[in-house]
Design an enzyme around this catalytic site. Structure first.
Site, mmCIF file in Angstrom:
data_model
loop_
_atom_site.group_PDB
_atom_site.id
_atom_site.type_symbol
_atom_site.label_atom_id
_atom_site.label_comp_id
_atom_site.label_asym_id
_atom_site.label_seq_id
_atom_site.Cartn_x
_atom_site.Cartn_y
_atom_site.Cartn_z
ATOM 1 N N ASP A 139 0.872 -1.192 0.000
ATOM 2 C CA ASP A 139 0.000 0.000 0.000
ATOM 3 C C ASP A 139 0.900 1.230 0.000
ATOM 4 O OD1 ASP A 139 -2.821 -0.601 0.180
ATOM 5 O OD2 ASP A 139 -2.430 -1.474 2.129
ATOM 6 N N ARG A 147 4.133 3.289 2.923
ATOM 7 C CA ARG A 147 4.830 2.229 3.664
ATOM 8 C C ARG A 147 6.343 2.370 3.594
ATOM 9 N NH1 ARG A 147 0.263 1.423 6.224
ATOM 10 N NH2 ARG A 147 -1.367 0.466 4.953
ATOM 11 N N LYS A 238 -9.272 1.337 -5.832
ATOM 12 C CA LYS A 238 -9.993 0.908 -4.624
ATOM 13 C C LYS A 238 -10.807 2.090 -4.079
ATOM 14 C CE LYS A 238 -6.036 1.805 -1.557
ATOM 15 N NZ LYS A 238 -4.985 1.187 -0.738
ATOM 16 N N HIS A 239 -11.885 1.816 -3.328
ATOM 17 C CA HIS A 239 -12.398 0.566 -2.793
ATOM 18 C C HIS A 239 -13.802 0.382 -3.358
ATOM 19 C CE1 HIS A 239 -9.629 2.402 0.133
ATOM 20 N NE2 HIS A 239 -9.257 1.171 0.456
ATOM 21 N N HIS A 251 -12.438 -0.586 9.149
ATOM 22 C CA HIS A 251 -11.535 -1.384 9.974
ATOM 23 C C HIS A 251 -12.200 -1.797 11.285
ATOM 24 C CE1 HIS A 251 -8.552 0.512 7.307
ATOM 25 N NE2 HIS A 251 -7.786 -0.512 7.599
ATOM 26 N N ASP A 324 -10.345 -6.210 0.131
ATOM 27 C CA ASP A 324 -9.664 -5.431 1.144
ATOM 28 C C ASP A 324 -9.250 -6.409 2.248
ATOM 29 O OD1 ASP A 324 -8.577 -3.291 2.497
ATOM 30 O OD2 ASP A 324 -10.391 -2.079 2.474
#
Length: 606
Positions: A139, A147, A238-239, A251, A324
């Site tokens: 990601d 990242r 995405k998403h 999440h 996801d």
């Protein structure tokens, strides 16, 4: 300064379809595709059922090495994955891909190490009974969600690029990011975000989106997809079917999108249509309910109506559907971790990302195949799609290994950093400039930089306020700084007010200001000192709605080095502000009206 605008619901109603709404996939010529698929089917015919199931999974792991991670990382792997190393994980489940993370998984240190890790992953994959290279994913959206920090080029995030409104810049950013990822042995990037952020309270997308206008977001998404393709990296929009109008984080729960079918067609669908028209090879699902698309209220990730009926049937997408992360609560609220991957496959997904327990997930799919709930032909469909993108990424036609020397040369190259700096300077947005408060004049040499100071996304040792102060020092200012935090107490606010005395100007940073935020008090008290105050929102452009009559206000959309340096150069007048709001900023006391329309942005000659 203030312009009346529309409510969020009216913003939904006024969004327009992107003109290039093609539903076909830009791909290989039919004859060549037929020959390729025959070659890939021969590979599939040699695979066991277990190997086919393994190809579907994209798990995480701990450690900087494929075979010799630190003892603590081995212990974490053993506790969470049942193996000590990622090489053992690949061997045990014949895994088809892995995903790298920063920080908590300890996968990322520097370019040479990442290249070595990627090579180790590939050696383990080529040692399998059916040797197929791994598709390594990440990601790396840039901006707030990144990242790889150390050594890599940091690029403006999506909303900053949306403020820049430059398709060449968005394409260049995708190409630079992809080029550096490819040099590290990373083949699939879960970017760009195709969600249209029409809800300012969105807790999970927000500045990760290019903006609130479906047409503009569509143009930027298509440009980024093209940039990644030019680098040889597989992009992932995405998403799906759209996460831009949620007030809940998937999440931690299962959001519901209340758009009508007509609103979804007009607001959420266009960026995905544009991505498909641009030839995007993978699309990620969202863990949310969309009753207008599936009255059964299954999460989109588990919904045949949404994945097969809408994404494949109506939009014509023929590429890889990636879930996801399956450890998110949004997809775990109704079913157990053994059933979620089975239902995702039955719905039409291909890649199963980040299961919370790889053993439970893998064995759940294996049991479903053995019982006949999932046929081997269904497995073959997904494996073929995955092998197609592996082939496109060059993994099946040559060596999957990368050079650590080349990685160090390409990643963070001077030309990449220079391009990132130029792009960032075109994104900084000047919202308010009463009485030509900016740029700072030559007499404003003694500065105080104060305010919220979030840590850099990939480096906790670097924080916003001192880094911004350093950027001003490099421009010739004499700067002091004081980080007051996101919720400063009365003592810290008093300290900031005292520090402002004797300064020629104060630059105050804010981060996600709310109606009851103590950051409002900080700004108010600084304004009361009589020292000229410049406000910089380092994340959400919506902060200005809560701050009253600040004489000068800018938005940078993130606080990474490249965006902070660009903001400093704009404040100092080294470059003119060129960004324009990609979202409307609503009034804090009356959300039916806004302070600034999307497209608002001042310059020094206006």
């Amino acid at each position: 300064m203030q312009n009346r605008c529309l409510s969020r619901r009216t913003v939904l109603a006024s969004a327009t379809l992107v003109a290039a709404g093609a539903t076909g996939v830009v791909g290989t010529a039919p004859a060549a595709a037929h020959g390729r698929d025959n070659r890939l089917r021969r590979i599939i015919s040699r695979m066991s059922v277990e190997a086919k199931i393994g190809q579907l999974f994209v798990p995480y792991f701990h450690g900087t090495s494929a075979t010799s991670p630190s003892q603590s990382d081995q212990d974490r792997n053993l506790a969470e994955l049942g193996v000590r190393t990622v090489a053992e994980l690949i061997a045990k489940y014949q895994i088809g891909g892995v995903i790298y993370f920063h920080g908590w998984t300890n996968n990322i240190r520097d370019p040479r190490q990442i290249a070595d890790l990627s090579n180790g992953v590939q050696r383990a994959s080529l040692a399998l009974p059916t040797p197929i290279p791994s598709l390594i994913s990440i990601d790396q959206e840039h901006g707030v969600n990144v990242r790889i920090g150390s050594g890599a080029t940091q690029l403006p995030g999506a909303m900053a690029l949306g403020a820049g409104r430059s398709l060449p810049d968005a394409r260049t950013a995708g190409r630079i990011s992809g080029t550096e990822l490819a040099a590290l042995g990373i083949h699939q990037n879960f970017a760009p975000v195709a969600d249209v952020n029409v809800n300012p309270a969105n807790p999970i997308i927000n500045v990760r989106s290019f903006g609130a206008d479906a047409r503009e977001v569509s143009r930027m998404v298509a440009a980024q997809v093209t940039g990644y393709q030019e680098s040889g990296v597989i992009a992932c929009a995405k998403h799906f079917p759209g996460h831009g109008d949620t007030a809940q984080d998937s999440h931690t729960g299962l959001p519901v999108i209340t758009h009508t079918r007509e609103e979804w067609d007009r607001v959420d669908a266009p960026p995905f249509r544009a991505a498909i028209a641009a030839g995007v090879d993978s699309i990620m699902t969202a863990h949310l309910q969309v009753p207008a698309l599936d009255p059964s209220n299954e999460p989109a990730t588990l919904s045949p109506a949404i994945l097969q009926g809408v994404l494949r049937g109506e939009l014509g997408f023929e590429g890889v559907i990636v879930t996801d992360a399956l450890n998110m609560e949004g997809v775990r609220t109704k079913y157990g971790d053994d059933r979620v991957p089975v239902l995702a496959l039955r719905a039409g997904a291909d890649q199963l990302l980040f299961p919370p327990d790889i053993g439970v997930a893998y064995n759940g799919v294996l049991a479903a195949v053995r019982s006949g709930e999932i046929t081997e032909d269904r497995l073959d469909e997904s494996v073929l799609r995955i092998l197609r993108i592996k082939d496109k990424a060059g993994l099946l036609g040559g060596s999957p290994y990368v050079s650590r020397t080349e990685a160090a040369r390409v990643v963070g190259a001077r030309r990449h950093r220079a391009a990132a700096a130029r792009i960032a300077e075109r994104t900084t947005t000047l919202l308010v400039n009463e009485g030509a408060a900016l740029p700072l004049s030559r007499r404003h040499r003694k500065l105080l930089v104060v305010g919220a100071s979030p840590a850099f996304p990939t480096d906790d040792s670097r924080t916003t306020v001192p880094e911004l102060a350093g950027a001003f020092d490099e421009l010739g200012y004499r700067t002091t700084h004081l980080a007051t935090g996101g919720e400063p107490d009365a003592a810290k606010i008093d300290e900031a007010v005292a520090a402002a005395r004797g300064r020629d100007a104060v630059v105050v940073t804010t981060d996600n200001v709310g109606a009851t935020s103590a950051q409002r008090t900080l700004v108010s008290r600084l304004l009361a000192t009589g020292v000229p105050v410049v406000h910089l929102a380092v994340r959400n452009p919506y902060d200005i709605a809560h701050l009253g009559d600040v004489p000068a206000s800018l938005a940078s959309y993130c606080w990474t080095e490249v965006e902070l340096r660009a903001a400093a150069r704009v404040i100092a007048g080294r470059v003119a502000p060129r960004g324009r709001l990609p979202v409307p900023v609503q009034r804090a006391d009356d959300p039916a009206e806004v302070l600034f329309r999307a497209g608002h942005g001042l310059s020094y000659d206006t």
